[in-house]
Write a protein that holds these residues in place. Structure first.
Motif, PDB file in Angstrom:
ATOM      1  N   VAL A 177     -18.169  11.354  -6.556  1.00  0.00           N
ATOM      2  CA  VAL A 177     -18.550  12.269  -5.475  1.00  0.00           C
ATOM      3  C   VAL A 177     -20.073  12.343  -5.355  1.00  0.00           C
ATOM      4  CG1 VAL A 177     -18.442  14.645  -4.643  1.00  0.00           C
ATOM      5  CG2 VAL A 177     -16.452  13.630  -5.744  1.00  0.00           C
ATOM      6  N   TRP A 207     -27.464  11.537  16.416  1.00  0.00           N
ATOM      7  CA  TRP A 207     -26.293  11.026  17.123  1.00  0.00           C
ATOM      8  C   TRP A 207     -26.479  10.947  18.634  1.00  0.00           C
ATOM      9  CZ3 TRP A 207     -26.065  15.027  13.530  1.00  0.00           C
ATOM     10  CH2 TRP A 207     -26.235  16.301  14.040  1.00  0.00           C
ATOM     11  N   CYS A 237     -15.184  10.957 -12.085  1.00  0.00           N
ATOM     12  CA  CYS A 237     -14.861  11.556 -10.789  1.00  0.00           C
ATOM     13  C   CYS A 237     -16.087  12.252 -10.207  1.00  0.00           C
ATOM     14  CB  CYS A 237     -13.699  12.537 -10.919  1.00  0.00           C
ATOM     15  SG  CYS A 237     -12.161  11.743 -11.376  1.00  0.00           S
ATOM     16  N   ASN A 289     -22.555   6.062   8.402  1.00  0.00           N
ATOM     17  CA  ASN A 289     -23.137   5.885   7.081  1.00  0.00           C
ATOM     18  C   ASN A 289     -21.970   5.667   6.108  1.00  0.00           C
ATOM     19  OD1 ASN A 289     -23.897   6.763   4.410  1.00  0.00           O
ATOM     20  ND2 ASN A 289     -25.781   7.531   5.315  1.00  0.00           N
ATOM     21  N   PHE A 320     -17.193   7.744   3.382  1.00  0.00           N
ATOM     22  CA  PHE A 320     -16.419   7.915   2.152  1.00  0.00           C
ATOM     23  C   PHE A 320     -16.252   9.403   1.827  1.00  0.00           C
ATOM     24  CE2 PHE A 320     -16.411   8.197  -2.580  1.00  0.00           C
ATOM     25  CZ  PHE A 320     -15.169   7.641  -2.775  1.00  0.00           C
ATOM     26  N   LEU A 321     -17.329  10.156   1.970  1.00  0.00           N
ATOM     27  CA  LEU A 321     -17.252  11.595   1.690  1.00  0.00           C
ATOM     28  C   LEU A 321     -16.270  12.281   2.643  1.00  0.00           C
ATOM     29  CD1 LEU A 321     -21.032  12.397   1.170  1.00  0.00           C
ATOM     30  CD2 LEU A 321     -19.262  12.335  -0.588  1.00  0.00           C
ATOM     31  N   LEU A 362     -21.578  18.843   1.777  1.00  0.00           N
ATOM     32  CA  LEU A 362     -22.429  17.686   2.062  1.00  0.00           C
ATOM     33  C   LEU A 362     -22.350  17.309   3.545  1.00  0.00           C
ATOM     34  CD1 LEU A 362     -21.662  15.551  -1.094  1.00  0.00           C
ATOM     35  CD2 LEU A 362     -23.905  16.410  -0.425  1.00  0.00           C
ATOM     36  N   MET A 363     -21.135  17.348   4.099  1.00  0.00           N
ATOM     37  CA  MET A 363     -20.999  16.960   5.502  1.00  0.00           C
ATOM     38  C   MET A 363     -21.643  17.978   6.443  1.00  0.00           C
ATOM     39  SD  MET A 363     -17.425  15.105   6.113  1.00  0.00           S
ATOM     40  CE  MET A 363     -16.434  16.503   5.703  1.00  0.00           C
ATOM     41  N   SER A 388     -24.796  17.206   8.257  1.00  0.00           N
ATOM     42  CA  SER A 388     -24.908  16.344   9.438  1.00  0.00           C
ATOM     43  C   SER A 388     -23.871  16.672  10.494  1.00  0.00           C
ATOM     44  CB  SER A 388     -24.753  14.866   9.050  1.00  0.00           C
ATOM     45  OG  SER A 388     -25.818  14.463   8.264  1.00  0.00           O
ATOM     46  N   TYR A 389     -23.371  17.880  10.492  1.00  0.00           N
ATOM     47  CA  TYR A 389     -22.358  18.211  11.496  1.00  0.00           C
ATOM     48  C   TYR A 389     -22.912  19.235  12.473  1.00  0.00           C
ATOM     49  CZ  TYR A 389     -18.350  20.271  13.753  1.00  0.00           C
ATOM     50  OH  TYR A 389     -17.491  20.735  14.704  1.00  0.00           O
ATOM     51  N   ARG A 431     -26.555   9.593  -1.764  1.00  0.00           N
ATOM     52  CA  ARG A 431     -26.869   8.547  -0.775  1.00  0.00           C
ATOM     53  C   ARG A 431     -26.809   9.109   0.640  1.00  0.00           C
ATOM     54  NH1 ARG A 431     -27.431   3.187  -1.144  1.00  0.00           N
ATOM     55  NH2 ARG A 431     -26.796   2.962   1.012  1.00  0.00           N
ATOM     56  N   PHE A 432     -25.799   9.933   0.875  1.00  0.00           N
ATOM     57  CA  PHE A 432     -25.592  10.467   2.220  1.00  0.00           C
ATOM     58  C   PHE A 432     -26.735  11.385   2.646  1.00  0.00           C
ATOM     59  CE2 PHE A 432     -23.592  13.865   4.878  1.00  0.00           C
ATOM     60  CZ  PHE A 432     -23.453  13.101   6.024  1.00  0.00           C
ATOM     61  N   ILE A 433     -27.093  12.313   1.756  1.00  0.00           N
ATOM     62  CA  ILE A 433     -28.114  13.275   2.209  1.00  0.00           C
ATOM     63  C   ILE A 433     -29.521  12.697   2.127  1.00  0.00           C
ATOM     64  CG2 ILE A 433     -26.846  15.450   1.896  1.00  0.00           C
ATOM     65  CD1 ILE A 433     -28.274  15.710  -0.788  1.00  0.00           C
ATOM     66  N   ALA A 460     -21.613   5.898   2.968  1.00  0.00           N
ATOM     67  CA  ALA A 460     -21.427   6.991   2.012  1.00  0.00           C
ATOM     68  C   ALA A 460     -20.832   8.211   2.719  1.00  0.00           C
ATOM     69  CB  ALA A 460     -22.758   7.354   1.361  1.00  0.00           C
ATOM     70  N   GLY A 461     -21.314   8.462   3.931  1.00  0.00           N
ATOM     71  CA  GLY A 461     -20.804   9.594   4.698  1.00  0.00           C
ATOM     72  C   GLY A 461     -19.336   9.417   5.030  1.00  0.00           C
ATOM     73  N   THR A 509     -13.666  19.343  -5.184  1.00  0.00           N
ATOM     74  CA  THR A 509     -14.076  18.104  -4.511  1.00  0.00           C
ATOM     75  C   THR A 509     -14.192  18.321  -3.009  1.00  0.00           C
ATOM     76  OG1 THR A 509     -12.795  16.926  -6.171  1.00  0.00           O
ATOM     77  CG2 THR A 509     -13.508  15.665  -4.261  1.00  0.00           C
ATOM     78  N   PRO A 529     -22.255   8.917  -3.738  1.00  0.00           N
ATOM     79  CA  PRO A 529     -22.274   8.857  -2.267  1.00  0.00           C
ATOM     80  C   PRO A 529     -22.892  10.107  -1.643  1.00  0.00           C
ATOM     81  CG  PRO A 529     -20.071   8.415  -3.113  1.00  0.00           C
ATOM     82  CD  PRO A 529     -20.891   8.884  -4.262  1.00  0.00           C
ATOM     83  N   GLY A 530     -22.700  11.248  -2.335  1.00  0.00           N
ATOM     84  CA  GLY A 530     -23.277  12.484  -1.816  1.00  0.00           C
ATOM     85  C   GLY A 530     -24.793  12.387  -1.725  1.00  0.00           C
ATOM     86  N   GLU A 548     -30.235   9.775   3.261  1.00  0.00           N
ATOM     87  CA  GLU A 548     -30.308   8.713   4.262  1.00  0.00           C
ATOM     88  C   GLU A 548     -31.617   8.740   5.058  1.00  0.00           C
ATOM     89  OE1 GLU A 548     -29.708   6.810   8.126  1.00  0.00           O
ATOM     90  OE2 GLU A 548     -29.848   8.961   7.805  1.00  0.00           O
ATOM     91  N   LEU A 587     -12.881  11.527   1.455  1.00  0.00           N
ATOM     92  CA  LEU A 587     -12.518  12.365   0.306  1.00  0.00           C
ATOM     93  C   LEU A 587     -12.120  13.759   0.780  1.00  0.00           C
ATOM     94  CD1 LEU A 587     -15.173  11.734  -2.508  1.00  0.00           C
ATOM     95  CD2 LEU A 587     -12.822  10.934  -2.419  1.00  0.00           C
ATOM     96  N   SER A 642     -21.562  13.776  16.084  1.00  0.00           N
ATOM     97  CA  SER A 642     -22.107  13.979  14.750  1.00  0.00           C
ATOM     98  C   SER A 642     -21.119  13.524  13.678  1.00  0.00           C
ATOM     99  CB  SER A 642     -22.522  15.434  14.544  1.00  0.00           C
ATOM    100  OG  SER A 642     -21.427  16.303  14.652  1.00  0.00           O
ATOM    101  N   PHE A 672      -7.147  11.854  -7.954  1.00  0.00           N
ATOM    102  CA  PHE A 672      -8.449  11.576  -7.365  1.00  0.00           C
ATOM    103  C   PHE A 672      -8.575  10.100  -7.014  1.00  0.00           C
ATOM    104  CE2 PHE A 672     -12.947  10.550  -7.448  1.00  0.00           C
ATOM    105  CZ  PHE A 672     -13.492  11.568  -6.696  1.00  0.00           C
ATOM    106  N   TYR A 719     -21.445   9.969  13.582  1.00  0.00           N
ATOM    107  CA  TYR A 719     -22.706   9.672  12.895  1.00  0.00           C
ATOM    108  C   TYR A 719     -22.497   9.680  11.377  1.00  0.00           C
ATOM    109  CZ  TYR A 719     -27.586  10.223  11.489  1.00  0.00           C
ATOM    110  OH  TYR A 719     -28.808  10.064  10.908  1.00  0.00           O
ATOM    111  N   ILE A 720     -21.722  10.650  10.891  1.00  0.00           N
ATOM    112  CA  ILE A 720     -21.394  10.695   9.464  1.00  0.00           C
ATOM    113  C   ILE A 720     -20.664   9.416   9.072  1.00  0.00           C
ATOM    114  CG2 ILE A 720     -19.976  11.854   7.711  1.00  0.00           C
ATOM    115  CD1 ILE A 720     -20.518  14.484   9.211  1.00  0.00           C
TER     116      ILE A 720
END
Lengths: 189, 669
Positions: free
Chosen positions: A22, A71, A18, B76, B81-82, B54-55, B58-59, A28-30, B78-79, B47, A25-26, A32, B85, B69, B242, B72-73
């Motif tokens: 998280v 954006w 788990c 991506n 998906f986050l 993390l978000m 980019s917000y 990968r996301f930051i 991965a974004g 979680t 992707p976390g 980018e 979640l 924005s 989860f 924009y997340i």
């Protein structure tokens, strides 16, 4: 392996799985921005008429283009500034005349370079780097201290072309961005 | 090495004294699956917090940038998906919290010495729900803004302090930038802090007094260590929860509705967990609404907080009955109210069509944002400048009282009492073919319900076009092709091009002038006079439509014979006095003509293109061949475009010339 060890590993496996779902992707996301290629290179534009340039009087012009800022999409924005230095006067026919183009940012750390009409030098106000009209750094001895710039001003591909319809002669520049702080001119990836 | 480091760390901090007892914790009555919900809730909260942090990277909380924005997340993977979640995780938290509370109530785990565990838990519950709710409007969607607006008004219905809290929360009278920044600070700082503090007390108490399973519920087993016997149960339940959340996040993603716009219809439903309050509110009218929204939930919460005291006073048996009654009443009340609300919406056609409309807008907004990017004006401009969205809206607002816009299957915008022509594919070949058909001409799709039903046009169509021989029919087809080409419809560009090339249009114009003598009443080009009937020059083109809609009584159209059509934009330059602004008029015309906005090369959208023109002739061929743009891209500071005759896309092209340049460059050169 006894039951106790087994369920220990089972618990750990679920927890770490788990966590990874998280974390991966976390990351990968930051990260980018690391994977995004900058769209700096190679915009060719006609920037100014040859007739508007005088020898020894550099002119600053802007390069316009669209720019994506995360954006927001900006259309027709200034994406760069360029100094044009005419080297041959009107006695030379336009097709043979020479114009040099430099990006108006200092190769040291990227501040905006200004032209000093009195001293006929380009100077960067941030760390007092000086450049000659040719774009070369002013020598340390002339300056009296170590010129902080690692290289001369970044020249851009530049040519004089005739516009089909009007017959006017225009200066055409291919705008690019370069890495700062290096001794050699390196296009930004 | 590691051992040495741990020894050093323990020597300096003494951490083992804290960690050891946790590791060696023993459950006196053994592990239980029932304990796992609380633990799962904790992990799920972690979680949600992590994905939220993390978000945050980019917000941007402002009305111009929030939606962009978030989109924009989502762009991506991965974004997206986050965010999924985060979204589904928060819903899972609320469900888990409810299960957890019910379980504690069932096994009476609130009994001494667990009173503080119980009370902090109960306070955490509404706090977590409100925490979740403060997140919903952050994406600045129509749905989110409607919700916070209503929630603000609900708060305001509380006597005395309500209006003050509302103003502070919203940041004034209207939902806007301050609402977003306020909610954002609540969502990412204030609530996490409050929840964190309460949770710390809650967990500390649990640790101090042990898990609150009372020995008398009969399910106790032999004592076992917490790790790993309870942990494996916790992890299994968490793993399953989860997985569900992750699958939803991956397959479904968190929703993103249309950007908030006061012009769009309001979204009027709360999240599912608040539907019961929404329903309850219906039974308390006017100023008594706060009883439903504040008093009843407040009393219920107080009753629950008082449970340990009630339990102590009552006999064991009475307490069990009482708890059973509370649980039953709670579940039944929540279930019934929620069910009633869902059931009501199920049967409410209007609500469903509104929901579908808003979902359509949401999809369109995302599509436009992906295609063209979002201008500095913000996401609100996506749909505001989209003729496909605004066209039908404007048509419903201004035109549908007389005109329909209905295709051959009866789909579209239907006027209740059509008293003017159906404008579906106006000025296209098939539309003109109908108008010049002796029967259709007098039907309600054309002039049937207008003053012109008895007029010269209908008369001459019925007289002269009724019994055409084959030559006559061919001439009429040429006429139609020529007249339709005047409209320069983008959907007919290829057909028009072809007709121009093979001389059909020339023959058609000649037929108008000579064979059918249209110029006796109409003007076309240099032939004929204005005044008696509408000008056919540029018939159906954007300029022609703009002039007609602006003022039908202009001498080019119906100076003396206008039936009922209002002048929508008669006063030039002063749009405040007009029914339609320039901008709206432009959108309406684009939509009527099926021009679209910044139609990229190869796009197949556009509402009107599936109507086949002169069946078979066009076939599946280039139905919508876009004008070929040639771009002088690398030679001039402002890329210039050369366009073929169709003038309207040029405007939009210049507008977005740079993007255009790339697209066109690939597509057509």
């Amino acid at each position: 392996m006894n039951r106790r060890t087994l369920i220990k590993w089972f618990s750990r496996a679920i927890g770490w799985t788990c966590a990874c779902i998280v974390a991966i992707p976390g990351i990968r996301f930051i990260t980018e921005p690391l994977r995004r290629r900058s769209s700096g290179g190679g915009i060719t534009q006609r920037v100014v008429q040859l007739a508007n340039l005088r020898v020894g009087e550099p002119v600053q012009t802007t390069i316009t283009g669209s720019r994506q800022d995360a954006w927001v999409r900006y259309d027709q924005e200034t994406i760069g500034r360029v100094y044009l230095v005419r080297e041959t006067d009107d006695t030379v026919p336009p097709e043979q005349s020479k114009v040099k183009a430099f990006t108006a940012v200092c190769p040291h750390l990227g501040c905006a370079v200004q032209f000093d009409a009195g001293a006929k030098t380009f100077n960067c106000p941030c760390h007092k780097a000086f450049f000659e009209l040719s774009g070369n750094p002013v020598s340390d001895s002339e300056l009296g201290y170590r010129n902080p710039t690692p290289r001369g001003m970044d020249s851009l591909e530049c040519q004089v072309v005739q516009e089909g319809g009007t017959g006017e002669w225009w200066v055409e520049v291919t705008y690019e961005k370069f890495e700062y702080g290096l001794t050699t001119k390196t296009p930004r990836a | 090495m590691l051992k040495k480091f741990r020894d050093w760390l323990d020597d300096r901090t003494g951490y083992r004294n804290v960690v050891r007892p946790l590791q060696r914790r023993v459950l006196p009555t053994g592990p239980k699956w029932g304990h796992a919900t609380a633990n799962t809730l904790l992990w799920m909260m972690l979680t949600v917090v992590i994905t939220g942090v993390l978000m945050m990277a980019s917000y941007s909380p402002s009305t111009t940038s929030a939606w962009s924005s978030v989109h924009y997340i989502d762009q991506n993977s991965a974004g997206a998906f986050l965010r999924g979640l985060h979204f589904y995780g928060s819903h899972a938290m609320i469900i888990l919290f409810a299960i957890h509370t019910l379980r504690v109530l069932v096994v009476a785990a609130f009994r001494a010495p667990h009173e503080i565990v119980w009370i902090t838990g109960l306070l955490l519950m509404p706090m977590v729900v409100v925490w979740a709710i403060t997140g919903n409007p952050l994406s600045a969607t129509q749905r989110g803004f409607s919700q916070i607006e209503v929630e603000g008004n609900i708060i305001a219905s509380t006597p005395v302090i309500g209006p003050i809290i509302q103003r502070l929360l919203i940041g004034g009278d209207e939902v806007g930038n301050l609402t977003l920044t306020h909610l954002y600070s609540l969502h990412i700082f204030v609530f996490p802090l409050l929840v964190g503090l309460l949770l710390a007390i809650h967990l500390h108490q649990v640790y101090r007094h042990g898990l609150g399973s009372s020995p008398d519920d009969g399910s106790g087993g032999p004592a076992r260590p917490y790790w790993p016997y309870q942990t494996v149960r916790n992890m299994t339940v968490f793993g399953i929860t989860f997985s569900i959340v992750a699958v939803l996040a991956w397959r479904q993603g968190a929703p993103l509705d249309a950007p908030a716009d006061p012009d769009l219809p309001h979204w009027t439903r709360p999240e599912w967990y608040f539907l019961f309050l929404f329903e309850l509110r219906r039974y308390f009218g006017g100023s008594w609404e706060f009883i439903a929204t504040a008093v009843i939930p407040g009393v219920a919460l107080l009753l629950l907080i008082g449970m340990p005291a009630i339990d102590r006073m009552a006999s064991k048996r009475m307490s069990a009955v009482f708890r059973g009654a509370i649980i039953l009443a709670g579940v039944v009340a929540w279930g019934t109210l929620t069910g009633a609300s869902v059931w009501r919406d199920w049967g409410d056609k209007e609500h469903q069509s509104l929901t579908a409309e808003l979902e359509g807008h949401a999809e369109r907004a995302r599509e436009l944002a992906d295609r063209d990017g979002i201008s500095p004006a913000g996401a609100i401009s996506l749909l505001r400048n989209d003729s496909q969205t605004q066209g039908p809206r404007l048509f419903r607002q201004h035109c549908v009282s007389c005109h329909s816009h209905v295709d051959t299957n009866g789909e579209g915008i239907v006027a209740e009492e059509p008293s003017a022509p159906n404008l579906y594919r106006f000025a296209s070949r098939e539309w003109l073919a109908g108008m010049l058909d002796p029967e259709a001409c007098a039907s309600e799709s054309y002039y049937g319900n207008t003053e012109f039903a008895e007029g010269d046009m209908v008369g001459s169509v019925q007289d002269t076009l009724a019994d055409l021989d084959d030559d006559g029919k061919a001439s009429l087809a040429q006429l139609i092709a020529a007249l339709s080409a005047e409209a320069m419809l983008s959907s007919q560009a290829a057909l028009d091009e072809q007709a121009r090339a093979d001389g059909t249009i020339e023959l058609g114009v000649a037929a108008m002038v000579e064979e059918f003598a249209c110029i006796e009443c109409h003007k076309i080009g240099d032939e004929g006079e204005l005044g008696a009937a509408p000008d056919l020059t540029g018939y159906g083109s954007a300029d022609w439509l703009r002039a007609l809609i602006s003022n039908p009584e202009h001498e080019r159209f119906y100076p003396d014979t206008n039936d009922r059509m209002p002048a929508f934009s008669a006063s030039d330059g002063d749009s405040s006095r007009n029914l339609l602004t320039e901008h709206d008029l432009d959108l309406l015309i684009r939509w009527l003509r099926g021009d679209g906005e910044h139609q990229p090369v190869g796009a197949t959208s556009g509402p009107d293109e599936n109507a086949s023109t002169e069946a078979g002739q066009g076939g599946r061929g280039p139905m919508r061949q876009l004008p070929t743009y040639r771009l002088i891209r690398t030679r001039h500071p402002r890329p210039r475009l050369m366009t073929p005759p169709n003038p309207s896309p040029t405007i939009s092209c210049l507008h977005r010339s740079h993007l255009r340049g790339k697209l066109c460059g690939i597509g057509t050169v």
